[in-house]
Design a protein around this motif. Structure first.
Motif, PDB file in Angstrom:
ATOM      1  N   UNK A  96      43.870 -63.438   0.542  1.00 54.64           N
ATOM      2  CA  UNK A  96      42.759 -63.999  -0.410  1.00 54.64           C
ATOM      3  C   UNK A  96      43.680 -64.797  -1.451  1.00 54.64           C
ATOM      4  N   UNK A  97      43.030 -66.103  -1.786  1.00 52.11           N
ATOM      5  CA  UNK A  97      43.741 -67.100  -2.697  1.00 52.11           C
ATOM      6  C   UNK A  97      42.781 -67.588  -3.618  1.00 52.11           C
ATOM      7  N   UNK A  98      43.367 -67.337  -5.007  1.00 48.14           N
ATOM      8  CA  UNK A  98      42.522 -67.624  -6.323  1.00 48.14           C
ATOM      9  C   UNK A  98      42.994 -68.747  -6.511  1.00 48.14           C
ATOM     10  N   UNK A  99      42.250 -70.070  -6.619  1.00 45.15           N
ATOM     11  CA  UNK A  99      42.814 -71.404  -6.821  1.00 45.15           C
ATOM     12  C   UNK A  99      41.805 -72.263  -7.486  1.00 45.15           C
ATOM     13  N   UNK A 100      42.125 -73.129  -8.425  1.00 43.57           N
ATOM     14  CA  UNK A 100      41.429 -74.297  -8.742  1.00 43.57           C
ATOM     15  C   UNK A 100      41.291 -75.590  -7.660  1.00 43.57           C
ATOM     16  N   UNK A 118      41.128 -61.935   8.215  1.00 39.90           N
ATOM     17  CA  UNK A 118      40.325 -62.341   7.127  1.00 39.90           C
ATOM     18  C   UNK A 118      40.965 -63.225   6.016  1.00 39.90           C
ATOM     19  N   UNK A 119      40.327 -64.349   5.931  1.00 40.73           N
ATOM     20  CA  UNK A 119      41.007 -65.422   4.914  1.00 40.73           C
ATOM     21  C   UNK A 119      39.974 -65.697   3.932  1.00 40.73           C
ATOM     22  N   UNK A 120      39.975 -65.521   2.686  1.00 40.55           N
ATOM     23  CA  UNK A 120      39.133 -66.104   1.719  1.00 40.55           C
ATOM     24  C   UNK A 120      39.944 -66.738   0.647  1.00 40.55           C
ATOM     25  N   UNK A 121      39.021 -67.876   0.033  1.00 43.00           N
ATOM     26  CA  UNK A 121      39.387 -68.733  -0.915  1.00 43.00           C
ATOM     27  C   UNK A 121      38.432 -68.429  -1.994  1.00 43.00           C
ATOM     28  N   UNK A 122      39.040 -68.107  -3.280  1.00 39.00           N
ATOM     29  CA  UNK A 122      37.997 -67.899  -4.552  1.00 39.00           C
ATOM     30  C   UNK A 122      38.339 -68.903  -5.446  1.00 39.00           C
ATOM     31  N   UNK A 123      37.398 -69.816  -5.957  1.00 36.33           N
ATOM     32  CA  UNK A 123      37.596 -70.823  -6.881  1.00 36.33           C
ATOM     33  C   UNK A 123      37.619 -70.337  -8.099  1.00 36.33           C
ATOM     34  N   UNK A 157      50.538 -61.407  -5.293  1.00 35.60           N
ATOM     35  CA  UNK A 157      51.346 -62.350  -6.013  1.00 35.60           C
ATOM     36  C   UNK A 157      50.767 -63.129  -7.107  1.00 35.60           C
ATOM     37  N   UNK A 158      51.695 -63.426  -7.895  1.00 32.72           N
ATOM     38  CA  UNK A 158      50.981 -63.911  -9.404  1.00 32.72           C
ATOM     39  C   UNK A 158      51.675 -65.122  -9.521  1.00 32.72           C
ATOM     40  N   UNK A 159      50.892 -66.362  -9.887  1.00 33.14           N
ATOM     41  CA  UNK A 159      51.459 -67.599 -10.203  1.00 33.14           C
ATOM     42  C   UNK A 159      51.625 -67.405 -11.940  1.00 33.14           C
ATOM     43  N   UNK A 160      52.753 -68.381 -12.431  1.00 31.16           N
ATOM     44  CA  UNK A 160      52.988 -68.342 -13.882  1.00 31.16           C
ATOM     45  C   UNK A 160      51.866 -68.987 -14.826  1.00 31.16           C
ATOM     46  N   UNK A 161      50.863 -69.518 -14.073  1.00 28.34           N
ATOM     47  CA  UNK A 161      49.757 -70.120 -14.759  1.00 28.34           C
ATOM     48  C   UNK A 161      48.585 -69.225 -15.109  1.00 28.34           C
ATOM     49  N   UNK A 162      48.698 -68.075 -14.690  1.00 28.87           N
ATOM     50  CA  UNK A 162      47.620 -67.013 -14.871  1.00 28.87           C
ATOM     51  C   UNK A 162      47.827 -66.624 -16.626  1.00 28.87           C
ATOM     52  N   UNK A 163      46.840 -66.364 -17.071  1.00 32.58           N
ATOM     53  CA  UNK A 163      46.898 -66.045 -18.596  1.00 32.58           C
ATOM     54  C   UNK A 163      47.299 -64.581 -18.690  1.00 32.58           C
ATOM     55  N   UNK A 164      47.775 -64.238 -19.864  1.00 30.09           N
ATOM     56  CA  UNK A 164      48.168 -62.996 -20.212  1.00 30.09           C
ATOM     57  C   UNK A 164      46.886 -61.905 -19.890  1.00 30.09           C
ATOM     58  N   UNK A 165      45.773 -62.202 -20.037  1.00 28.84           N
ATOM     59  CA  UNK A 165      44.474 -61.192 -20.011  1.00 28.84           C
ATOM     60  C   UNK A 165      44.557 -60.999 -18.337  1.00 28.84           C
ATOM     61  N   UNK A 166      44.402 -62.367 -17.659  1.00 30.20           N
ATOM     62  CA  UNK A 166      44.471 -62.134 -16.183  1.00 30.20           C
ATOM     63  C   UNK A 166      45.399 -61.300 -15.531  1.00 30.20           C
ATOM     64  N   UNK A 167      46.802 -61.514 -15.914  1.00 26.13           N
ATOM     65  CA  UNK A 167      47.757 -60.967 -15.405  1.00 26.13           C
ATOM     66  C   UNK A 167      47.757 -59.448 -15.708  1.00 26.13           C
ATOM     67  N   UNK A 207      47.180 -64.802  -6.804  1.00 19.83           N
ATOM     68  CA  UNK A 207      46.436 -65.319  -7.964  1.00 19.83           C
ATOM     69  C   UNK A 207      47.113 -66.502  -8.590  1.00 19.83           C
ATOM     70  N   UNK A 208      46.690 -67.450  -7.819  1.00 19.20           N
ATOM     71  CA  UNK A 208      47.519 -68.901  -8.011  1.00 19.20           C
ATOM     72  C   UNK A 208      48.560 -69.236  -7.210  1.00 19.20           C
ATOM     73  N   UNK A 209      48.807 -70.337  -7.410  1.00 21.07           N
ATOM     74  CA  UNK A 209      50.084 -70.697  -6.498  1.00 21.07           C
ATOM     75  C   UNK A 209      49.706 -71.242  -5.104  1.00 21.07           C
ATOM     76  N   UNK A 210      51.041 -71.509  -4.521  1.00 25.93           N
ATOM     77  CA  UNK A 210      51.202 -71.847  -3.048  1.00 25.93           C
ATOM     78  C   UNK A 210      52.330 -71.444  -2.523  1.00 25.93           C
ATOM     79  N   UNK A 211      51.971 -70.136  -2.348  1.00 25.16           N
ATOM     80  CA  UNK A 211      53.293 -69.473  -1.942  1.00 25.16           C
ATOM     81  C   UNK A 211      54.092 -69.669  -0.755  1.00 25.16           C
TER      82      UNK A 211
END
Length: 754
Positions: A492-496, A508-513, A155-165, A467-471
């Motif tokens: 896996x949730x990649x979040x601020x 297995x659940x992992x949160x990456x800041x 999954x990808x949120x629209x806040x990811x940059x072009x480089x990250x996406x 990659x971001x979001x709150x699906x």
């Protein structure tokens, strides 16, 4: 809004959009999130050529910049990210997952910024800190344990940059899947599917400069005051030079009526505000297709009268002959539709629709802007194509001051799709990707958001990387989505910031800041910038300046690279790519020819515009021409439904992120348990303002205990807040052509709460 009887937290708001109310809200957000020692320089760096792109909406930046290129909600987004509050290991030691489940969505994100990688410990029901190396190793092991790559969803949120996406899609395709559910699937997928069939490209055709040349602007199904406030300055400038701005929206929204710019001292010190809408029409919820059919019917009738009288007609016949196909079928369908069916379907009388049509044909250059009020319906793709039909009839595509303007949400939701976040990749794209990186991408189409959730529910997908979001909160049918995500082997949730989706632990659940858009990103090659694409296809650089919230944060590209290294033996040097983002951009350029001279062009202030063929009357359709695509209306009897509810964002909200509990322009303060209704509908049902009601959308679908508020909304229409009202939308209630969920056309009944 009705002023009777009094209801707690309901106070009519008489001011314009913007104005002193906006400045007070910004000051309060700064105080609450950033504290007395706030580094407010961040606000002055937003949307500047050498600063960072707003982490909120995708409205473009003007070519001339000033010290203030931000709006109220953009400022809230920055303070939300630059908050001094922290969610560190001590926070998780003090609060179990079971306890946090009882917190509101607002409270979860308001707790602050994540600081360290965390892993869910089922034995204690707490998240515990782990190292980055351990986190990546566990993620790699979990992905490799799947019996097929298609068991994973990326999954990808629209806040990811072009480089990250771009790195993200490269990782997933090297892994072996095209499963890319993304936030576009839930908002503008009807645009991405509908417009390519009509005009050959799934993007808007206008630039910001076109608004300076337009003779008429139509705003249909969107609320700029809350969702893209910087657009108000553009509309205000057009209104001041006498351009008709015609609004079609079921609810009266202050951001479409009056505006006082907080960035113009003279206006702020006066009693003056700019009147925006020259005409404000309120179709019923879901009545857009009928309204547009009526506008075309009136146009065809007036054209015939003009031709019969010896005139040239109102259609642009030269454009139609040279650039389009299918007019005869469209005209036959529209002319065969009875006015009675149009009136019944739209909720507007015939005179109102004819008035809109006349404004349209009297203008030489017309822009139509639209939002999710058009797309989030079971006929969302048809709605989009009807807008294109109307514009094509008078050649309002591919000329200065005219065109179609879909209003995107997150600041790079369009860019993510451009650089490869799609479940339906073309063969040409995959061939270039494989050649550039030495991989063998899968060719089978993958899952969009609804398909991904269905696969998780049925046990066909067992891993989710987000990659971001709150699906879980963004999707419809939360009970189904919650159960599906709890059944995963890996999440896996990649979040601020921590959110509710993290509270649905898999095996297995992992949160990456991760770093936020506002923060300094330093890699081995030094400070880095990323790029984003706005809703008008402009690509420009964004460089954060603030000190990161924690020394334990990594950038999104670095996190993607870390996961890829731990999962794959691909031959791709991920560390080399991340050391200098210019190298990622070189990769994007190698795969997507439209990004020629990428690194050189983003170093020019303001960036560059990607090619949009339809803007130049180049139609990338199979026939090489724009297509008129007819869509029949249902007869009047079949259109007569009961109450239809639309979900709404409040003014203290951006997508699923809830900054606070006020909805200032609608006069709601300190609460969200509200149901907006037409006063006449309430009277017919024996209800009154302040009554508590249960909203029902079929067996087992109940949103209980909402407080009725009489509001200026079309008859037969209701409004309730998103995401709370998502429980009324089944997972399979979506546009069959695009998969867009029907968040904005929910048939419901009401009963008084017990």
């Amino acid at each position: 809004m009705s002023e009777e009887p009094d209801v707690k937290g309901v106070e009519p708001y008489a001011g314009p959009a913007g104005g002193w109310g906006a400045l007070r809200a910004v000051a309060l957000a700064v105080k609450q999130q950033m504290g007395a020692s706030a580094d407010t320089r961040a606000l002055l760096q937003m949307n500047q050529p050498d600063g960072f792109d707003c982490p909120g909406c995708a409205w473009p930046d003007p070519r001339h910049t000033s010290s203030f290129e931000f709006c109220e909600n953009g400022a809230k987004a920055v303070t939300w990210e630059a908050t001094v509050k922290r969610v560190d290991p001590g926070f998780f030691a003090a609060h179990s997952v079971s306890e946090l489940w009882g917190w509101s969505d607002h409270a979860l994100e308001d707790a602050g910024r994540l600081t360290e990688p965390m892993r869910y410990d089922a034995a204690t029901d707490h998240y515990v800190a782990i190292s980055w190396d351990e986190a990546f190793a566990r993620i790699g092991a979990g992905l490799r344990a799947l019996d097929h790559p298609d068991r994973a969803e990326f999954y990808c949120s629209g806040r990811a940059s072009n480089e990250a996406a771009f790195l993200y899609q490269l990782f997933a395709r090297a892994f072996g899947t095209n499963n890319f559910p993304d936030c576009s699937n839930m908002c503008h997928e009807a645009t991405s599917v509908g417009l390519p069939q009509s005009i050959g490209v799934g993007k808007g055709t206008v630039t910001l400069e076109d608004f300076d040349l337009a003779d008429a602007i139509f705003c249909i199904g969107h609320n700029p005051g809350t969702n893209h406030p910087r657009m108000l300055s553009t509309l205000s400038a057009a209104a001041r030079r006498g351009v008709p701005i015609v609004v079609a929206n079921p609810m009266r929204e202050r951001g479409l009526e009056r505006f006082k710019s907080p960035q113009h001292p003279t206006e702020m010190l006066s009693t003056h505000s700019t009147q925006l809408a020259s005409a404000y029409h309120q179709p019923r919820v879901g009545g857009d297709a009928a309204m547009l059919t009526g506008m075309m019917k009136a146009l065809f009738e007036a054209d015939r009268v003009d031709v019969t009288g010896g005139g040239p007609g109102l259609l642009d016949r030269a454009f139609i002959a040279a650039h389009t196909q299918g007019l005869a079928a469209l005209q036959a369908e529209v002319e065969a539709t009875a006015w009675a069916d149009i009136v019944a379907g739209s909720g507007l009388d015939e005179a109102a629709i004819r008035s809109m049509a006349e404004t349209y044909w009297r203008a030489e250059r017309v822009i139509i802007c639209y939002g999710m009020g058009i797309t989030q319906h079971a006929n969302g793709t048809a709605n989009v194509q009807q807008l294109a039909n109307l514009l094509l009839l008078r050649g309002n595509m591919g000329k200065p001051g005219a065109g179609i303007c879909p209003l995107r949400g997150h600041s790079n939701v369009q860019g993510d799709r451009t650089v490869g976040i799609t479940e339906i990749p073309t063969e040409a794209f995959l061939a270039r990707l494989d050649k550039a990186f030495g991989i063998n991408s899968p060719r089978a189409h993958g899952h969009a958001a609804v398909e991904a959730m269905e696969a998780m529910r049925e046990g066909r997908s067992k891993a989710l990387i987000a990659l971001g979001g709150n699906l879980a909160i963004a999707m419809p049918d939360p009970d189904v989505c919650f159960e599906a995500m709890r059944g995963l082997d890996l999440s896996v949730h990649i979040l601020t910031k921590f959110n509710r989706s993290c509270l649905l632990p898999a095996t297995e659940s992992i949160v990456l800041p991760c770093l936020g858009r506002t923060e300094l990103d330093v890699q081995a090659g030094g400070p880095q910038s990323v790029t984003v694409e706005d809703s008008m296809s402009m690509v420009h650089a964004s460089a954060g300046k603030l000190k990161p919230a924690s020394g334990g944060l990594k950038s999104e590209p670095a996190i993607v690279a870390g996961m890829a290294k731990a999962t794959l033996e691909s031959g791709i040097d991920w560390d080399w790519l991340v050391a200098d983002y210019d190298r990622i951009r070189d990769g994007i350029e190698a795969v997507f020819p439209d990004f020629r001279d990428f690194n050189e062009r983003i170093r020019v202030p303001g960036g560059f515009r990607l090619t949009v063929g339809a803007s130049d009357r180049v139609w990338n359709t199979p026939s090489g021409k724009a297509q008129f695509l007819p869509h029949p209306l249902l007869p009047a009897e079949a259109q007569r439904k009961g109450l239809i509810l639309t979900t709404l964002r409040s003014h203290d909200q951006y997508n699923t992120t809830i900054y606070g509990l006020d909805d200032r322009y609608r006069g709601i303060f300190g609460r969200r348990d509200i149901l907006f209704a037409n006063a006449d509908d309430m009277a017919e049902l024996g209800l009154m303002q302040g009554d508590k009601v249960d909203v029902m959308a079929g067996p087992g679908r109940v949103l209980p205990g909402l407080t009725l508020v009489a509001y200026d909304i079309a008859r037969g229409s209701l409004g309730a807040y998103y995401p709370e009202a998502n429980c009324l939308v089944p997972l399979d209630d979506h546009d069959r052509l695009s998969g867009t969920p029907s968040y904005k056309s929910i048939e419901v009944t009401l009963q008084k709460a017990a």
